[in-house]
Scaffold this active site. Structure first.
Site: not given
Ligand code: XMP
Ligand code: MG
Length: 185
Positions: A108, A105, A170, A157
């Site tokens: 980072d 997904d 989600r 975020f």
């Protein structure tokens, strides 16, 4: 009055809409169709966040491919990685001599992707590449670049379309920025 239980109420702003994500899956799917033409890769979804992206992306790939999942985690439910990565659920397929495409997904720091790549190469995979919806380039601490990228992601975020905060959100159908008030006291 806004319903405080509504998923939208924690979103500061929308980043990528459902329609934009669908277009991006089409674009990446066609890149992957070219890249894996004549091969039979194992497409490995990184649980749990990548599940939504994986199902949309995989259906845009016109290639014969196996499907598997792996769950490695370094997150303790907050917004910062703990740095420690463990395999919570392993793949069921043998990757030896196989081309493997990890579907993530978001990348980072890059530590999770590096961990998975190293693990699969150590197990004898012929190649290990990564397709990721969001690339938070600015936060990278290790020298690793996903080969197939949906979007560069701002250093905020994000939640939705598989991505969570403390296990929630989600099922928000688009990608949005989480209101900082949700995690700052
Ligand atoms: P690293 O730092 O290892 O992290 O590249 C990758 C994993 O961290 C999670 N992550 C996020 N999850 N919103 C999320 O819901 C974010 O903004 C975010 N940033 C990192 C994610 O699980 C990813 O697999
Ligand atoms: Mg993840």
């Amino acid at each position: 009055m806004a319903n405080s239980d509504n998923l939208n109420s924690v979103v500061e702003r929308k980043l990528f809409t459902e329609a934009e994500i669908a277009d991006t899956c089409k674009r990446l799917g066609s890149e992957l169709t070219t890249a894996y033409a004549g091969k039979r890769p194992i497409v490995v979804g990184a649980l749990k966040g990548a599940v939504f992206f994986l199902t949309d992306l995989f259906r845009e790939m016109d290639v014969k491919a196996d499907l598997d999942f792996i769950d490695v985690s370094s997150y303790n439910g907050g917004t910062e990685s703990t740095g420690k990565i463990v395999v919570e659920h392993d793949m069921s397929k043998d990757v030896k001599d196989r081309d493997v495409l990890i579907v993530e997904d978001i990348v980072d720091t890059g530590l999770t992707l590096q961990f998975m790549k190293d693990l699969l190469l150590k197990r004898g995979a012929k190649s290990v590449k990564c397709a990721v919806l969001l690339d938070k380039k600015a936060r990278r601490t290790v020298d690793i670049e996903p080969e197939f990228v949906g979007y560069e992601c701002p250093n905020e975020f994000v939640i939705g379309y598989g991505m969570d905060f403390d296990g929630l959100y989600r099922n928000l159908p688009y990608v949005g920025v989480l209101k900082p008030s949700e995690y700052q006291n």
